[in-house]
Design an enzyme around this catalytic site. Structure first.
Site, PDB file in Angstrom:
ATOM      1  N   HIS A 150     -23.301  34.815 -54.762  1.00 31.61           N
ATOM      2  CA  HIS A 150     -22.531  33.654 -54.304  1.00 31.61           C
ATOM      3  C   HIS A 150     -21.060  33.695 -54.700  1.00 31.61           C
ATOM      4  CE1 HIS A 150     -26.789  32.423 -54.819  1.00 31.61           C
ATOM      5  NE2 HIS A 150     -26.583  31.983 -53.598  1.00 31.61           N
ATOM      6  N   SER A 180     -28.406  28.725 -49.865  1.00 25.51           N
ATOM      7  CA  SER A 180     -27.836  28.455 -51.192  1.00 25.51           C
ATOM      8  C   SER A 180     -26.312  28.365 -51.187  1.00 25.51           C
ATOM      9  CB  SER A 180     -28.261  29.561 -52.164  1.00 25.51           C
ATOM     10  OG  SER A 180     -27.906  30.828 -51.651  1.00 25.51           O
ATOM     11  N   ASP A 187     -21.869  34.799 -58.962  1.00 24.42           N
ATOM     12  CA  ASP A 187     -23.042  35.546 -59.420  1.00 24.42           C
ATOM     13  C   ASP A 187     -23.310  36.686 -58.441  1.00 24.42           C
ATOM     14  OD1 ASP A 187     -24.246  34.450 -57.203  1.00 24.42           O
ATOM     15  OD2 ASP A 187     -25.545  33.088 -58.311  1.00 24.42           O
TER      16      ASP A 187
END
Ligand SMILES: *[C@@H]1O[C@H](CO)[C@@H](O)[C@H](O)[C@H]1NC(C)=O
Ligand SMILES: *[C@@H]1O[C@H](CO)[C@@H](O)[C@H](O)[C@H]1NC(C)=O
Length: 365
Positions: free
Chosen positions: A333, A38, A330
């Site tokens: 990340h 991600s 978040d």
């Protein structure tokens, strides 16, 4: 009238030639192929209906062009975007969004991204997120791209093309978080952390060799960060401090990667690589935030609860007014601001952070 016509025509040729020249001057490599999780997903997971690792909803993308939530786990651009910017290419498009295009001619020529949120080096890590593209599958997808490009431009041209292209890998965090992070993995019941990091390195080496056999010669290997310091991990420590064990084994894994790249270089003389020390650059942000323009290094910008890490960045969550002063977007990340510094350092950093050479030098080889 005629004169006007000639002037316009001349201007047209001037500007189109100019554009062509500037394009080819700013484009430093033929293509960037991106593999990973991600941290560099640019939208592959939007196409995985079962995946719970998704970011195609607000407040993700709040600082992206058009405030668009594209599937990037960021308020804006991620590291893959900045890498593409640096070498003068558009961001490599998500493989799953172009593989079924009716006209694939040239679709893959400037690079493709296979990165998928929740992906790991080990098959099985992806299962923790219901659905993701594990590294094994990402390489399989790349091999189909390889075959198509060879058919399109011929073996000799393709070989040249691949040898000058960049193969960026940003992966490993999920395998480690899966083991330590309470994501529901039972790997820790069967393996010691030493076995985990050893098998990660062993598998990774196999995948890098597969890429080598499919034309890759220039690798951009991004090490695992000090992920024990991400908000979700701090949230698991009563004091709010970093989780030592997670950091310890992330660092161990990075050392394994360093040795495996050195080994590969002695075995396969014609490869070259950059290994980025994400771990220590992230620790620098945390220890000397003012040097980098940050004021908040613990809490996530977007989320809810303790450190904004009890609830992920869902539409019901709140986000901070100033994203540029946060390290974390978040609970897992980095912000766009942090990702930009990572890539600036990969490109021009000193040997302390990019080993054995930086990306600018790798490209020049
Ligand atoms: C589509 O086809 C033409 C050649 O007929 C090509 O020039 C163009 O770049 C193609 N690819 C895409 C992705 O549009
Ligand atoms: C929690 O933080 C403290 C420092 O405040 C540290 O000594 C300890 O190792 C941390 N706990 C874990 C589980 O990492």
């Amino acid at each position: 009238m005629a004169q006007h016509y000639y002037v316009s025509l001349l201007l047209f040729f001037f500007f189109s030639t100019f554009t062509l020249i500037t394009n080819s001057m700013s484009q430093m490599v033929p293509a960037v192929f991106v593999f990973g999780d991600s941290l560099v997903d640019v939208g592959n997971n939007n196409h995985l209906s079962l995946s719970i690792a998704k970011a195609n909803f607000p407040h993700n993308g709040v600082d992206f062009v058009g405030k668009k939530a594209t599937g990037r786990f960021s308020n804006g651009k991620n590291a893959a975007d900045f890498l593409a910017d640096k070498v003068g290419l558009p961001s490599s498009p998500p493989y799953l969004s172009i593989r079924s295009a009716s006209n694939k001619t040239n679709a893959f020529i400037g690079g493709v991204s296979f990165a998928s949120g929740g992906a790991g080096i080990l098959d099985g890590t992806d299962k923790l997120f219901k659905q993701a593209i594990p590294l094994s599958k990402q390489i399989e997808y790349y091999s189909t791209v390889f075959t198509e490009l060879v058919q399109q431009i011929g073996t000799v041209e393709a070989q040249k093309h691949f040898s000058k292209s960049l193969y960026a890998l940003v992966i490993g965090s999920n395998d480690i978080l899966g083991y330590f992070g309470g994501l529901g993995s039972n790997l820790h019941l069967k393996n010691t952390p030493q076995e985990l990091t050893d098998s990660m390195a062993l598998m990774l080496k196999g995948y890098l060799k597969q890429l080598y056999n499919l034309g890759a010669r220039k690798f951009v290997m991004v090490g695992v960060g000090a992920i024990g310091c991400c908000p979700s991990q701090r949230n698991q420590n009563k004091t709010g401090a970093c989780k030592e064990e997670t950091n310890y084994w992330s660092n161990k894994f990075n050392q394994n990667v360093k040795s495996l790249l050195q080994e590969m270089k002695t075995e396969l003389k014609d490869i070259n690589y950059v290994l980025f020390d994400t771990y220590n650059v992230l620790l620098n942000f945390i220890q000397k935030p003012a040097d980098y323009g940050f004021t908040e290094v613990k809490a996530a910008c977007c989320g809810l609860g303790n450190l904004n890490a009890n609830v992920p960045c869902l539409p019901i969550a709140q986000y901070c007014p100033k994203r540029t002063d946060h390290v974390f977007w978040d609970l897992y990340h980095p912000t766009e601001a942090a990702a930009k510094i990572f890539v600036d350092t990969i490109f021009d950093g000193s040997q302390q952070y990019v080993y054995p050479i930086n990306l600018r030098k790798l490209i020049a080889l």
